[in-house]
Enzyme design. Structure first.
Site, mmCIF file in Angstrom:
data_model
loop_
_atom_site.group_PDB
_atom_site.id
_atom_site.type_symbol
_atom_site.label_atom_id
_atom_site.label_comp_id
_atom_site.label_asym_id
_atom_site.label_seq_id
_atom_site.Cartn_x
_atom_site.Cartn_y
_atom_site.Cartn_z
ATOM 1 C CG HIS A 99 -1.945 -1.067 1.237
ATOM 2 N ND1 HIS A 99 -3.010 -1.078 0.364
ATOM 3 C CD2 HIS A 99 -2.076 -2.181 2.004
ATOM 4 C CE1 HIS A 99 -3.763 -2.138 0.590
ATOM 5 N NE2 HIS A 99 -3.217 -2.834 1.586
ATOM 6 C CG HIS A 109 -2.289 -9.771 -3.948
ATOM 7 N ND1 HIS A 109 -2.690 -10.660 -4.932
ATOM 8 C CD2 HIS A 109 -2.141 -10.509 -2.816
ATOM 9 C CE1 HIS A 109 -2.809 -11.868 -4.404
ATOM 10 N NE2 HIS A 109 -2.484 -11.807 -3.130
ATOM 11 C CG ASN A 111 -0.456 -16.251 -2.732
ATOM 12 O OD1 ASN A 111 -1.092 -17.159 -3.265
ATOM 13 N ND2 ASN A 111 0.096 -16.376 -1.555
#
Length: 305
Positions: A99, A109, A111
């Site tokens: 952020h 993001h 992952n």
């Protein structure tokens, strides 16, 4: 003959990936450093949480490594895979959410993860999953195109249709049904990947992990000095609310982490430190804020330009 799954090799790669991403983000921020918090899970395993706060560029950046194991899978894992019931499991992954301070720098993001469930006398059930996506507030078309070009580069060695398949899956997964809008401008999302065999599937997961910082860092570097005022900051905080909605309502990783007894602080570090909520707000027609809604919060073929 397919290679035997090696959790040790995956774990070694993921620990190194966490190190590399944290180093790159610290260099880009120029001031703040990650704090590390090692934790243990009562049922088995633990993790290495790293969080950077109040930086020059990043308001909050969290980069998590976790390795959890046990003999009882959470409902989030067995709901669609009843064959996993009664198996021991291990799950290892790196998950991160960034952020930034400046509303002209997108939130991002990523992952990447590996899951294996074993039972004596039977073949292991395993798969890879992951991806990355971009959530701009004041988007630039060239940045979005760059993001998707790097996404495609991560996929190209593995087949002509891989990027389009996982780009579409990302658009569909990071979608707020109750808002009828995408979370951002997408990227890649894949799950349950095992049909290529362990070696190639692992190579693909590594390619996705390695391409994340190549996709994100140039955008941060280009936009972090852009002047902004209270209006832009206010809109950024309002739009962060959508991020919270998705993570708490739809995100499978959040559900798996909480249901499996993961560390709550590490799971919820994905949430932004400051958010604003407004009742029934909509952007003014023709405004920069309206541009986001009209041209970016819907699936598009960004590489056809």
């Amino acid at each position: 003959m397919s290679a035997t799954p090696s959790l040790d090799k995956v774990k070694a790669y993921l620990l190194d990936l966490q190190d590399q991403i944290c180093t790159s983000l610290e260099l880009e921020d120029g001031e703040a450093r990650f704090m590390e918090d090692a934790w243990d899970r009562e049922e088995g395993g633990g993790g290495r949480t790293r969080v950077l706060t109040n930086g020059k560029v990043f308001e909050q950046a969290g980069v998590n490594f976790s390795h959890v194991y046990g003999n009882k899978l959470p409902p989030a894992a067995t709901a669609q895979r009843p064959e996993l019931a009664g198996r021991d499991f291990q799950a290892v992954g790196v998950s991160l959410v960034i952020h930034p301070n400046n509303p002209y720098v997108p939130t991002s993001h990523a992952n990447v993860r590996f899951f294996i469930a074993e039972k004596p006398g039977e073949d292991p059930v395993w798969w890879f999953g992951g991806g990355f996506d971009l959530t701009p507030y004041y988007p630039f078309e060239e940045d979005v195109i760059h993001w998707h070009q790097v996404s495609k580069s991560a996929c190209d060695p593995f087949g002509e249709d891989v990027y389009s398949k996982y780009k579409k899956w990302c658009d569909e997964y990071f979608f707020l049904k109750h808002r009828n809008e995408t979370r951002g401008v997408g990227g890649l999302f894949f799950d349950d990947l095992n049909e290529w065999g362990f070696k190639k599937s692992f190579e693909f997961m590594q390619s996705v992990g390695d391409h994340y910082i190549k996709a994100y860092q140039p955008i941060v570097n280009k936009r972090k000095e852009t002047p902004f005022g209270e209006r832009e900051r206010d809109f950024q905080l309002y739009r962060r609310g959508r991020y919270v909605e998705f993570n708490l309502v739809f995100d499978r990783g959040t559900l798996f982490g909480l249901q499996s007894g993961g560390r709550t602080e590490s799971i919820l570090m994905s949430l932004p430190p400051l958010v604003k909520w407004r009742y029934n707000w909509s952007p003014e027609k023709g405004s920069p804020e309206a541009d986001l809604y009209e041209n970016y919060l819907k699936p598009r073929d960004w590489l056809s330009f």
